[in-house]
Design a protein around this motif. Structure first.
Motif, short mmCIF file in Angstrom:
data_model
loop_
_atom_site.label_atom_id
_atom_site.label_comp_id
_atom_site.label_asym_id
_atom_site.label_seq_id
_atom_site.Cartn_x
_atom_site.Cartn_y
_atom_site.Cartn_z
N ILE A 142 0.87 -1.18 0.00
CA ILE A 142 0.00 0.00 0.00
C ILE A 142 0.91 1.23 0.00
CG2 ILE A 142 -1.80 1.25 1.23
CD1 ILE A 142 -2.63 -1.52 0.10
N THR A 143 0.86 1.98 -1.10
CA THR A 143 1.78 3.11 -1.27
C THR A 143 1.01 4.35 -1.66
OG1 THR A 143 2.13 2.43 -3.56
CG2 THR A 143 3.75 1.66 -1.96
N ASP A 144 0.29 4.90 -0.72
CA ASP A 144 -0.44 6.13 -0.99
C ASP A 144 0.53 7.31 -1.05
OD1 ASP A 144 -3.34 5.80 -1.33
OD2 ASP A 144 -3.17 4.68 0.56
N HIS A 145 0.01 8.48 -1.38
CA HIS A 145 0.86 9.67 -1.53
C HIS A 145 1.28 10.22 -0.17
CE1 HIS A 145 0.74 10.30 -5.82
NE2 HIS A 145 -0.54 10.04 -5.82
N SER A 146 2.44 10.89 -0.16
CA SER A 146 2.93 11.54 1.04
C SER A 146 2.31 12.94 1.15
CB SER A 146 4.46 11.62 1.01
OG SER A 146 4.87 12.34 -0.14
N VAL A 147 2.54 13.57 2.27
CA VAL A 147 1.81 14.77 2.66
C VAL A 147 1.90 15.92 1.65
CG1 VAL A 147 3.72 15.62 4.07
CG2 VAL A 147 1.39 16.36 4.59
N GLY A 148 3.04 16.00 0.94
CA GLY A 148 3.24 17.12 0.03
C GLY A 148 2.30 17.13 -1.16
N ARG A 149 1.74 15.97 -1.47
CA ARG A 149 0.78 15.92 -2.57
C ARG A 149 -0.59 16.26 -2.02
NH1 ARG A 149 2.05 17.13 -6.73
NH2 ARG A 149 0.47 15.98 -7.89
N GLY A 150 -0.78 17.53 -1.68
CA GLY A 150 -2.03 17.97 -1.06
C GLY A 150 -3.22 17.67 -1.94
N ILE A 151 -3.04 17.86 -3.24
CA ILE A 151 -4.15 17.69 -4.17
C ILE A 151 -4.63 16.24 -4.21
CG2 ILE A 151 -2.75 17.22 -6.23
CD1 ILE A 151 -4.64 19.17 -7.69
N ALA A 152 -3.75 15.32 -3.81
CA ALA A 152 -4.11 13.90 -3.79
C ALA A 152 -4.41 13.44 -2.37
CB ALA A 152 -2.98 13.07 -4.41
N ARG A 153 -4.63 14.37 -1.47
CA ARG A 153 -4.86 14.07 -0.06
C ARG A 153 -3.74 13.21 0.53
NH1 ARG A 153 -9.08 12.05 2.52
NH2 ARG A 153 -9.40 10.33 1.06
N GLY A 154 -2.51 13.63 0.31
CA GLY A 154 -1.35 12.89 0.81
C GLY A 154 -1.37 12.75 2.33
N LEU A 155 -0.79 11.66 2.82
CA LEU A 155 -0.87 11.35 4.25
C LEU A 155 0.19 12.09 5.06
CD1 LEU A 155 -2.36 8.98 2.81
CD2 LEU A 155 -1.49 7.49 4.60
N ASP A 156 -0.24 12.68 6.19
CA ASP A 156 0.74 13.23 7.13
C ASP A 156 1.14 12.11 8.10
OD1 ASP A 156 -1.36 12.93 8.90
OD2 ASP A 156 -1.85 15.08 8.92
N ALA A 157 2.04 12.43 9.03
CA ALA A 157 2.58 11.40 9.92
C ALA A 157 1.47 10.70 10.71
CB ALA A 157 3.62 12.01 10.86
N GLU A 158 0.51 11.50 11.13
CA GLU A 158 -0.56 10.93 11.98
C GLU A 158 -1.42 9.94 11.18
OE1 GLU A 158 -4.38 12.67 14.42
OE2 GLU A 158 -2.75 14.03 13.90
N ARG A 159 -1.84 10.36 9.97
CA ARG A 159 -2.67 9.46 9.16
C ARG A 159 -1.87 8.24 8.70
NH1 ARG A 159 -4.82 11.96 4.35
NH2 ARG A 159 -6.35 10.29 4.24
N LEU A 160 -0.59 8.45 8.45
CA LEU A 160 0.25 7.32 8.04
C LEU A 160 0.25 6.27 9.15
CD1 LEU A 160 2.26 6.24 5.89
CD2 LEU A 160 4.09 7.25 7.25
N GLN A 161 0.35 6.72 10.41
CA GLN A 161 0.37 5.79 11.53
C GLN A 161 -0.95 5.03 11.60
OE1 GLN A 161 3.03 4.92 13.47
NE2 GLN A 161 1.58 3.32 14.08
N LYS A 162 -2.05 5.76 11.39
CA LYS A 162 -3.36 5.10 11.43
C LYS A 162 -3.46 4.04 10.33
CE LYS A 162 -6.27 8.71 13.42
NZ LYS A 162 -7.11 9.87 13.06
N GLN A 163 -2.94 4.41 9.16
CA GLN A 163 -3.00 3.46 8.04
C GLN A 163 -2.16 2.21 8.35
OE1 GLN A 163 -0.93 4.06 4.24
NE2 GLN A 163 -2.92 3.94 3.21
N LYS A 164 -1.00 2.44 8.95
CA LYS A 164 -0.14 1.30 9.32
C LYS A 164 -0.87 0.37 10.30
CE LYS A 164 4.19 2.17 10.42
NZ LYS A 164 5.25 3.03 11.01
N ASN A 165 -1.59 0.97 11.21
CA ASN A 165 -2.34 0.14 12.17
C ASN A 165 -3.38 -0.72 11.45
OD1 ASN A 165 -0.86 1.37 14.16
ND2 ASN A 165 -2.48 2.82 14.76
N GLU A 166 -4.06 -0.09 10.48
CA GLU A 166 -5.08 -0.85 9.73
C GLU A 166 -4.44 -2.00 8.96
OE1 GLU A 166 -7.85 1.50 7.38
OE2 GLU A 166 -8.23 -0.24 6.08
#
Length: 520
Positions: free
Chosen positions: A371-395
DNA sequence: GCCGTTTTCGGCCCGACTGTTTTCAGTCG
């Protein structure tokens, strides 16, 4: 001088020689040379410096010398002299469908026409229809062709072409006596993009099929309507050709219509040396005059003493020589693909949930996905910040517990910024199973800037994969200027080393080119 | 202009469709 520029010169020469009415085989020699260079994996300049030009098929003494002159001086005297014999830009007339060399020269000689716009005006004034062998219908057809050329849509990605084909096939399937209806041409060869769609089929009553075809509701214009061959333009300005023969010639028809043109020419030249003449109707033994019919492509190639050549390889390279000695490469089949290392989900700019992707991957027989979603800098693609990345990792962690026959890797497609820095700090990247890095912005940087940028990014030891390295979009956006040789030379192939328990995966490399709009 | 299971010279893929013609030239794939 790069390959593309050299190709252009030889294509131009071929066009001008055609206008001049030169020996057709000489013209073909230039076309073949251009084709060979276009499909070369090395730079011609390199081959010149190593004195290896003659290794290129279709390059002999004369064209070889011309290439050397081009590379050394960036000019070609022969080409300059040839060009000076014609009005500038006349070869543009050859791009108009239904205007060939004879017509183009006639128009130029009689009416001083030099450009497409000149021609359009002349047709409207009625002058063209007065020319010998021209007439109203021909001049109308040319006018239509000019309009078509002007709003011609580009080649479309194969992913967009396939549904169009499905639709036509569904509508024609009910026609009595029609069998084997299927796409051929570049679509069957699985080219990335297709310029038009070639359909073929077999029938005992070809007229009935053709009538049904040209009467399809999505047909905007009928270009050609014959008993075995018709061409139409669909709404959306897309051309579809249909070819029908009798049932027992299906193998040779499929072979003929799959092409490519150059593959067929090469195959037919080789066959002539064996006293065999090939056509869509079969193989004629020239010694006896008997036409042999083939129901399958396999038997057709076998008769020629060749290993079956998969459509994807029929591009007019060295596939025939390889088939002759049974050494064609084994192509990757869907069943060979064990996983996907670049996947987006609804967490960024994808549509499905992670679990839906896992389910689909399972259905496809995959063993692992990343699962390789976009990082935070890709705002237009709703890129993940550190907090959301952690949530995704948990899932992902939870899903891994529930799916014991599928390995789900927690990853990211981290943005490579304009200066080559990455969009996440190292400590965040180091906690992920897999990291893709990719360029998404600043696509117009020059070759040096872009190469430095990418080299700097992938020097980071946390990076496993350089994703969509060319950033091109098929039929949409040109590739970025990136020195791939430098990328490979500096870092070797980017490999992913990860060994989930019991999987035995130790070497996976991945790069997604993108079929029809793969999300970036 | 290129190239060789027969050739260093003499071949070079093959057929359909259209329009302007009374038999075929031009174009296309």
């Amino acid at each position: 001088m790069n390959n593309k520029e050299i190709v252009k010169v030889f294509q131009d020469i071929a066009d001008l020689l055609e206008l001049k009415g030169e020996n057709p085989f000489k013209i073909r020699a230039y076309q073949r040379a251009a084709f060979s260079i276009e499909h070369l994996s090395e730079e011609v300049e390199q081959l010149v410096s190593e004195n290896r030009l003659r290794e290129i098929p279709g390059i002999g003494e004369a064209i070889g010398k011309k290439i050397s002159e081009l590379v050394a001086t960036h000019r070609l005297r022969y080409y300059d002299e040839l060009k000076s014999e014609f009005p500038k830009g006349i070869s543009a007339l050859l791009n108009i469908p239904n205007v060939g060399p004879k017509t183009a020269m006639l128009l130029t000689r009689e009416l001083n026409i030099e450009t497409v716009d000149d021609l359009e005006r002349a047709i409207k004034s009625g002058k063209v229809a007065m020319l010998p062998r021209m007439g109203d219908k021909t001049s109308d057809n040319i006018l239509r062709s000019i309009r078509m050329l002007k709003d011609k849509t580009n080649r479309i990605p194969i992913g967009q072409a396939l549904p169009i084909v499905d639709n036509i096939i569904k509508r024609l399937q009910g026609v009595t006596g029609l069998r084997n209806l299927m796409p051929a041409g570049s679509l069957r060869r699985f080219m990335e993009t297709v310029g038009d769609i070639d359909l073929l089929g077999t029938a005992d009553n070809t007229e009935r099929v053709m009538e049904a075809f040209i009467s399809l509701p999505q047909v905007k214009q009928v270009l050609v309507a014959g008993t075995t061959k018709s061409s139409v333009i669909l709404a959306g300005d897309f051309q579809v050709d249909l070819r029908i023969v009798e049932h027992d010639a299906f193998g040779s028809l499929l072979q003929h219509f799959t092409g490519s043109k150059q593959h067929n020419i090469n195959l037919r030249e080789r066959s002539l040396r064996q006293d065999l003449s090939l056509s869509e109707y079969g193989i004629t033994d020239l010694k006896t005059g008997v036409l042999e019919k083939y129901a399958t492509e396999e038997s057709f190639y076998r008769r020629l003493g060749l290993q079956f050549i998969p459509p994807e390889l029929r591009e007019g390279g060295d596939e025939i020589q390889k088939a002759q000695v049974n050494s064609l490469p084994k192509l990757v089949e869907p069943s060979d693909i064990k996983g996907d290392l670049h996947i987006h989900t609804g967490w960024s700019d994808g549509h499905a949930s992670i679990e839906e992707m896992v389910e689909e991957a399972r259905r496809m027989g995959y063993q692992y996905i990343a699962i390789t979603d976009h990082s935070v800098g890709r705002g237009i693609a709703r890129g993940l910040d550190a907090e959301r990345l952690q949530k995704q990792k948990n899932e992902i962690c939870d899903l891994n517990k529930r799916y014991n026959n599928m390995h789900i890797l927690a990853g990211i497609e981290v943005d490579i910024r304009a200066d080559g820095s990455l969009d996440y700090p190292d400590e965040l990247l180091s906690e992920l199973d897999i990291v893709c890095a990719a360029v998404h912005s600043g696509l117009n940087q020059n070759r040096n800037q872009m190469t430095e940028r990418v080299l700097k990014a992938i020097a980071n030891p946390n990076i496993n994969i350089l994703a969509h390295p060319t950033c091109r979009q098929l039929s949409g956006r040109d590739p970025i200027e990136l020195d791939m040789e430098a990328v490979f030379h500096t870092h070797g192939y980017v490999t992913f080393q990860y060994r989930p328990q019991g999987m035995g995966m130790d070497h996976l490399g991945a790069e997604k080119g993108g079929l029809g709009g793969f999300p970036e």
